[in-house]
Design a protein around this motif. Structure first.
Motif, mmCIF file in Angstrom:
data_model
loop_
_atom_site.group_PDB
_atom_site.id
_atom_site.type_symbol
_atom_site.label_atom_id
_atom_site.label_comp_id
_atom_site.label_asym_id
_atom_site.label_seq_id
_atom_site.Cartn_x
_atom_site.Cartn_y
_atom_site.Cartn_z
ATOM 1 N N GLU A 129 -13.872 -8.726 -2.910
ATOM 2 C CA GLU A 129 -13.231 -9.855 -2.243
ATOM 3 C C GLU A 129 -12.277 -10.592 -3.184
ATOM 4 O O GLU A 129 -11.206 -11.048 -2.771
ATOM 5 C CB GLU A 129 -14.296 -10.795 -1.695
ATOM 6 N N GLU A 130 -12.665 -10.698 -4.452
ATOM 7 C CA GLU A 130 -11.803 -11.345 -5.447
ATOM 8 C C GLU A 130 -10.506 -10.547 -5.619
ATOM 9 O O GLU A 130 -9.407 -11.107 -5.666
ATOM 10 C CB GLU A 130 -12.552 -11.446 -6.776
ATOM 11 N N TRP A 131 -10.638 -9.245 -5.707
ATOM 12 C CA TRP A 131 -9.461 -8.383 -5.855
ATOM 13 C C TRP A 131 -8.580 -8.461 -4.607
ATOM 14 O O TRP A 131 -7.359 -8.540 -4.703
ATOM 15 C CB TRP A 131 -9.918 -6.947 -6.093
ATOM 16 N N ARG A 132 -9.207 -8.440 -3.432
ATOM 17 C CA ARG A 132 -8.456 -8.503 -2.182
ATOM 18 C C ARG A 132 -7.646 -9.799 -2.103
ATOM 19 O O ARG A 132 -6.489 -9.807 -1.670
ATOM 20 C CB ARG A 132 -9.404 -8.403 -0.993
ATOM 21 N N ALA A 133 -8.269 -10.899 -2.529
ATOM 22 C CA ALA A 133 -7.574 -12.186 -2.493
ATOM 23 C C ALA A 133 -6.347 -12.171 -3.393
ATOM 24 O O ALA A 133 -5.301 -12.736 -3.051
ATOM 25 C CB ALA A 133 -8.534 -13.297 -2.909
ATOM 26 N N ALA A 134 -6.460 -11.497 -4.542
ATOM 27 C CA ALA A 134 -5.319 -11.416 -5.457
ATOM 28 C C ALA A 134 -4.179 -10.606 -4.842
ATOM 29 O O ALA A 134 -3.007 -10.970 -4.957
ATOM 30 C CB ALA A 134 -5.755 -10.796 -6.784
ATOM 31 N N VAL A 135 -4.515 -9.511 -4.165
ATOM 32 C CA VAL A 135 -3.489 -8.674 -3.537
ATOM 33 C C VAL A 135 -2.802 -9.414 -2.393
ATOM 34 O O VAL A 135 -1.576 -9.379 -2.245
ATOM 35 C CB VAL A 135 -4.113 -7.360 -3.019
ATOM 36 N N THR A 136 -3.591 -10.112 -1.583
ATOM 37 C CA THR A 136 -3.023 -10.744 -0.391
ATOM 38 C C THR A 136 -2.296 -12.055 -0.704
ATOM 39 O O THR A 136 -1.794 -12.700 0.211
ATOM 40 C CB THR A 136 -4.111 -10.985 0.675
ATOM 41 N N GLU A 137 -2.235 -12.437 -1.969
ATOM 42 C CA GLU A 137 -1.324 -13.518 -2.349
ATOM 43 C C GLU A 137 0.125 -13.081 -2.145
ATOM 44 O O GLU A 137 1.017 -13.900 -1.911
ATOM 45 C CB GLU A 137 -1.526 -13.899 -3.827
ATOM 46 N N HIS A 138 0.356 -11.775 -2.262
ATOM 47 C CA HIS A 138 1.713 -11.229 -2.170
ATOM 48 C C HIS A 138 1.932 -10.408 -0.899
ATOM 49 O O HIS A 138 3.058 -10.074 -0.563
ATOM 50 C CB HIS A 138 1.999 -10.352 -3.391
#
Length: 213
Positions: A129-138
């Motif tokens: 979930e942490e990684w997904r949040a970083a990707v979906t910033e962009h």
């Protein structure tokens, strides 16, 4: 992380003592030659290297009365046991491991206590979930990949893969918390290894010089 080290240490540990062909036979029984680099040469090399590193103890066994070279049986050491559990725990929480490492970790998850296994898997979801949040910033998946051109399909693949893995992991946690499977300290474990004289229906039949050692 190398899946072969986790696989070989886990196989030897399940036997107590095992010679190289037994380890190879078990890994082929598990299908590891299809989803990992657990080929005969890699298996025998890993056994020798980990014996040199003190993770396995090598016992030379006298040849049988039928003749042939002496075989070496391997037994996991205290250092090897520590290394095995360190590899297993890291593989369970690191969602970005390759498929062979993930598969090996799930194959040995019952070597841990039930509560620890679920805690590690929940940490795996947190990292996804942490990684997904970083990707979906962009990249906003609800808007589709098109605004980023065909390159957006790469991020689209990443997000879909992460979501699918998180969903599968939640299902596994639910089954474990619901009482499925036998974990460490709970009784007789599932037997996933072959007896020495038991036929392996999944054996490749490929000959290797290490088979006789």
């Amino acid at each position: 992380m190398s899946a072969i080290r986790l696989l070989v240490l886990g196989a030897v540990r399940q036997h107590g003592r095992a010679h190289g062909y037994q380890v190879r036979n078990d890994l082929e029984f598990w299908g590891a030659h299809e989803w990992s680099n657990a080929k005969p040469g890699s298996i025998y090399h890993a056994l020798k290297q980990m014996a040199k590193q003190g993770l396995l103890h090598a016992h030379e066994i006298a040849p049988s009365t039928a003749g042939g070279p002496p075989r070496t049986e391997y037994e996991i050491t205290a250092a090897g046991n520590d290394a095995y559990f360190a590899l297993l725990r890291e593989a369970l929480v690191s969602y970005d491991q390759k498929m062979d490492v993930k598969s090996a970790a799930i194959g040995f998850v019952v070597d841990l206590p039930r509560q620890e296994a679920t805690a590690l898997l929940k940490e795996r979801i947190r990292r996804i979930e942490e990684w997904r949040a970083a990707v979906t910033e962009h990249y906003v998946p609800e808007g589709g990949p098109e605004p980023l051109g065909h390159i957006g399909e790469i991020m689209n693949l990443w997000v879909y893969t992460a979501d699918a893995e998180a969903e599968w992991t939640r299902g596994l946690i639910g089954r474990i918390e619901g009482g499925s499977y036998t974990f460490a300290g709970e009784g007789d474990p599932f037997v996933g290894i072959l007896a020495e004289d038991q036929e392996n229906p999944y054996a490749t039949g490929e000959n290797h010089p290490g088979d006789a050692r």
